[in-house]
Design an enzyme around this catalytic site. Structure first.
Site, PDB file in Angstrom:
ATOM      1  N   SER A  62       0.653  -1.065  -0.108  1.00 38.53           N
ATOM      2  CA  SER A  62       0.036   0.108   0.033  1.00 38.53           C
ATOM      3  C   SER A  62       0.908   1.160  -0.136  1.00 38.53           C
ATOM      4  O   SER A  62       1.983   1.247   0.478  1.00 38.53           O
ATOM      5  CB  SER A  62      -0.952   0.040   1.132  1.00 38.53           C
ATOM      6  OG  SER A  62      -0.174   0.269   2.482  1.00 38.53           O
ATOM      7  N   CYS A  63       0.299   2.415  -0.628  1.00 39.33           N
ATOM      8  CA  CYS A  63       1.116   3.665  -0.694  1.00 39.33           C
ATOM      9  C   CYS A  63       0.123   4.735  -0.169  1.00 39.33           C
ATOM     10  O   CYS A  63      -1.325   4.401  -0.157  1.00 39.33           O
ATOM     11  CB  CYS A  63       1.731   3.814  -1.941  1.00 39.33           C
ATOM     12  SG  CYS A  63       0.600   4.235  -3.204  1.00 39.33           S
ATOM     13  N   PRO A  64       0.338   5.782   0.063  1.00 41.28           N
ATOM     14  CA  PRO A  64      -0.641   7.003   0.531  1.00 41.28           C
ATOM     15  C   PRO A  64      -1.719   7.197  -0.320  1.00 41.28           C
ATOM     16  O   PRO A  64      -3.006   7.501  -0.209  1.00 41.28           O
ATOM     17  CB  PRO A  64       0.259   8.084   0.643  1.00 41.28           C
ATOM     18  CG  PRO A  64       1.455   7.676   0.957  1.00 41.28           C
ATOM     19  CD  PRO A  64       1.666   6.440   0.197  1.00 41.28           C
ATOM     20  N   THR A  80       1.834   1.212  -4.740  1.00 39.10           N
ATOM     21  CA  THR A  80       0.946  -0.028  -4.358  1.00 39.10           C
ATOM     22  C   THR A  80       1.393  -1.209  -5.211  1.00 39.10           C
ATOM     23  O   THR A  80       1.635  -2.286  -4.866  1.00 39.10           O
ATOM     24  CB  THR A  80      -0.272   0.406  -4.210  1.00 39.10           C
ATOM     25  OG1 THR A  80      -0.329   1.290  -3.263  1.00 39.10           O
ATOM     26  CG2 THR A  80      -1.023  -0.825  -3.616  1.00 39.10           C
TER      27      THR A  80
END
Length: 700
Positions: free
Chosen positions: A198-200, A206
């Site tokens: 996951s990424c922001p 992601t």
């Protein structure tokens, strides 16, 4: 629908920086009618860039964003001689601007994995570098990244299929590393690995981390399934897939959803960029963990028992780092308790403050004194449940007070329970919460809650580690651990620890109540300086925790010293971001373009009591920012204490202004502190600029 057209290709991309280059690429989307508002789209891209740099090793840049200004999924390609895009190994030569409509959709989710796979192919990158026409670029890209993909390449099929190890994105070294891993592990058994990425923003990193992990696992001779927790959702790994896994790899910058599903498995836990750049190394770590667990069955049994005991914690999380120093762990245990307690403080404090406001309107100055008499005792003439009158302002005020008081009643138990939870996970909740309730009953306050939380956590962890017969394991979590840990923790507190801590709490409250003049000024200055020192870091959090935990002792008072402390801490925490915002407005030439942009955002962050709004400035110029921040924040904290401003809400900044007692003086103290910090910082920064100018002149 074509993702890219000849008009969306720039073979000689130039720009002073990545923002200017992105604008050039974005203008091509406007020309093709795919972008309806260039400024909005560029703002969305920049917001994404500020969250995480989108440059990748190997000379790749992938600026991207979802935006309401985009009408259909699109790619714009740019080739440059080299523009800094934030990658550590140097500037980017191949830049893909990824534009997705705000709603996302399957088309967008097909585009990301295909582009990620293409960027792993050296011949694809070589072909783009050698292309001589826009039409040739469109052909090369369309062969690899097209939306007429076979069924299953949508959002669900994309889970775990979209990313490239960035070292593989541009270097032969990664391929060699993958081969080395494969050779080294050829004689080992094939592993079933699972992971979460996951990424922001969930748009690119992601999926690129997922692809990087899958490719590294494949190169090493293993199988791997990755759950991509991206912004477009994901297909969760099934319980059977997780149960069959030999090890787990988390590559994430956001908390893993329902992380308890993976309890009892060897775990590698890193940031999302590690999944992109170090896939082979992460797979190697997983192999090593599995080998250690295979060689020592006791480790696997202990993990399985801990997983069964913890019961996956129901989604509750704590921020306690493995391998941290003892001092760091103690701080993290305490801050876990405070973080779970704060919502109760916020709900209870604001409701009580609103109740007092309404009671003053209804009954005058005697209002707060009168409504504190209301309760929920059956048969009592002031039982609000039996006497509530919808047309009475007093009844509404009493209702707010009673609900707020009920929320406040949970402060110490929740603080204690989640300190214990941070130490022992779910087994710590029962002794911690019950111990906190007993501490509150005995008058030991938040100090008692801290003691019962620490004691309950250690006792629960100790009991959880008992080696017991298999037949007893099933009842350990629901009977043995809560029974034994609660008896030991609460028994010790009632018979030994409670009385001296209650006496210490009473003495502390007496000292705070009697604090006036110089002592109040000194305490406010110290707390203010702490708030301004590391801007959301450990020192700042200690001051904030002192203020919020003290609110529980304020009770129904409207003038308690604890309320003044809370006001001082919040005002001081607003100084740094607001001062930097003001400084960038008054003397813009002293700041770089990114700093001026950060200054605009700092206005809102500061007004909202988010001290972290000043961190970009402190990172670039730590000595001047921190020095001026400590002084300005200390001035504000001291003045708030001397002025007697009060606050029951633990957060909110300017948005809870109506709940601030003596808010005019509160604002005056805040303005003075901002002025002091701004003047000091501008003076220091101006001196530096003057010295640099003199030095440059002398050199010439």
């Amino acid at each position: 629908m074509s993702l890219i057209t000849e008009e969306q290709v720039v073979l000689d991309l130039t720009g002073a920086d990545r923002h200017e280059a992105t604008r050039t690429l974005g203008e091509r989307l406007v020309a093709t009618g795919r972008c309806t508002d260039l400024d909005q789209f560029l703002a969305d891209v920049r917001t994404r860039e500020e969250t995480m740099a989108t440059g990748l090793p190997g000379g790749i840049g992938i600026p991207h964003a979802r935006s309401a200004a985009i009408t259909e999924p699109s790619l714009v390609f740019g080739r440059s001689e080299g523009i800094d895009w934030g990658a550590k190994d140097g500037p980017a030569r191949l830049i893909f601007l990824i534009a997705a409509p705000e709603g996302g959709g399957d088309a967008h989710m097909q585009m990301l994995p295909k582009l990620a796979r293409a960027l792993m192919k050296q011949d694809f990158k070589d072909a783009l570098l050698a292309a001589t026409s826009e039409a040739e670029v469109v052909r090369i890209v369309s062969q690899e990244v097209a939306l007429d993909a076979p069924a299953g390449a949508g959002a669900a099929g994309a889970a775990g299929a979209a990313g490239a190890a960035s070292a593989a994105v541009g270097s032969d070294a990664t391929g060699a590393a993958s081969g080395a891993v494969a050779t080294a592990t050829r004689e080992r058994r094939t592993l079933n690995l699972v992971g979460v990425t996951s990424c922001p923003t969930g748009i690119a990193h992601t999926y690129m981390a997922a692809e990087g992990l899958e490719n590294a696992a494949k190169a090493a001779g293993h199988t791997m399934l990755v759950e991509t927790q991206g912004s477009a959702g994901s297909k969760p790994l099934s319980a059977a897939q997780i149960a069959a896994a030999d090890a787990v790899i988390f590559a994430h910058d956001l908390p893993v959803k329902d992380a308890g599903r993976f309890a009892g498995k060897p775990l590698v836990d890193v940031g999302v960029k590690k999944g992109i750049s170090d896939g082979p190394a992460l797979v190697s770590q997983a192999e090593q963990l599995v080998a250690e667990w295979d060689a020592d069955p006791a480790k696997r049994e202990a993990a399985a028992a801990a997983a069964a005991t913890a019961g996956a914690s129901g989604g509750l999380v704590s921020k306690v780092e493995e391998g941290a120093s003892t001092a760091t762990k103690v701080r993290q245990w305490l801050m876990t308790g405070v973080s779970y307690m704060i919502p109760f403080v916020a709900a209870g404090g604001i409701l009580i403050a609103l109740g007092f406001m309404l009671s003053t309107v209804a009954l005058g100055d005697q209002g707060p004194i009168e409504i504190v008499k209301y309760n929920l005792k059956p048969g009592d003439p002031l039982n609000i449940a039996e006497t509530f009158n919808i047309a009475s302002l007093t009844s509404w005020a009493a209702l707010l007070f009673v609900i707020g008081g009920a929320a406040f009643g949970f402060l110490v138990p929740i603080l204690s329970g989640f300190i214990a939870f941070a130490i022992a996970d779910r087994p710590g909740l029962v002794p911690g919460i019950v111990g906190g309730a007993v501490a509150a009953t005995m008058g030991a306050g938040f100090l008692g809650g801290i003691v019962t939380g620490l004691l309950g956590g250690f006792v629960a962890r100790w009991v959880s580690g008992w080696k017991v017969a298999k037949g007893v394991r099933g009842v350990m979590p629901v009977v043995v651990i809560p029974l034994v840990s609660s008896f030991i923790t609460i028994g010790l507190f009632i018979t030994v620890l409670g009385k001296p801590i209650a006496r210490l709490t009473a003495d502390l409250n007496s000292w705070l109540t009697g604090m006036t003049g110089a002592s109040a000024l000194l305490l406010g200055a110290i707390l203010g300086a702490m708030m301004g020192f590391d801007l959301g870091g450990p020192v700042n959090k200690v001051a904030y925790a002192f203020a919020t935990t003290g609110l529980a002792a304020a009770g129904a008072s409207t003038d308690a010293p604890q309320l003044k402390i809370m006001a001082a801490v919040m005002a001081a925490g607003m100084v740094a971001p607001l001062s930097m915002a003001l400084a960038t407005s008054l003397r813009p030439k002293l700041f770089s373009e990114p700093e001026r942009e950060n200054g605009k955002a700092a206005w809102l962050l500061g007004l909202s009591f988010i001290s972290e709004g000043a961190i970009p400035f402190a990172a670039a110029d730590p000595v001047r920012v921190i020095a001026s921040s400590v002084v300005g924040s200390a001035v504000t904290g001291a003045l708030v204490m001397v002025f007697g401003a009060t606050l029951r809400a633990p957060h909110g900044g300017i948005w809870v202004l109506p709940l601030i007692g003596s808010f005019g003086l509160f604002l005056l103290a805040l303005v003075i502190g901002i002025a002091v910090m701004t003047l000091i910082f501008i003076a220091l920064r101006s001196r530096e600029a003057n010295l640099a100018q003199v030095e440059a002149t002398a050199t010439v």
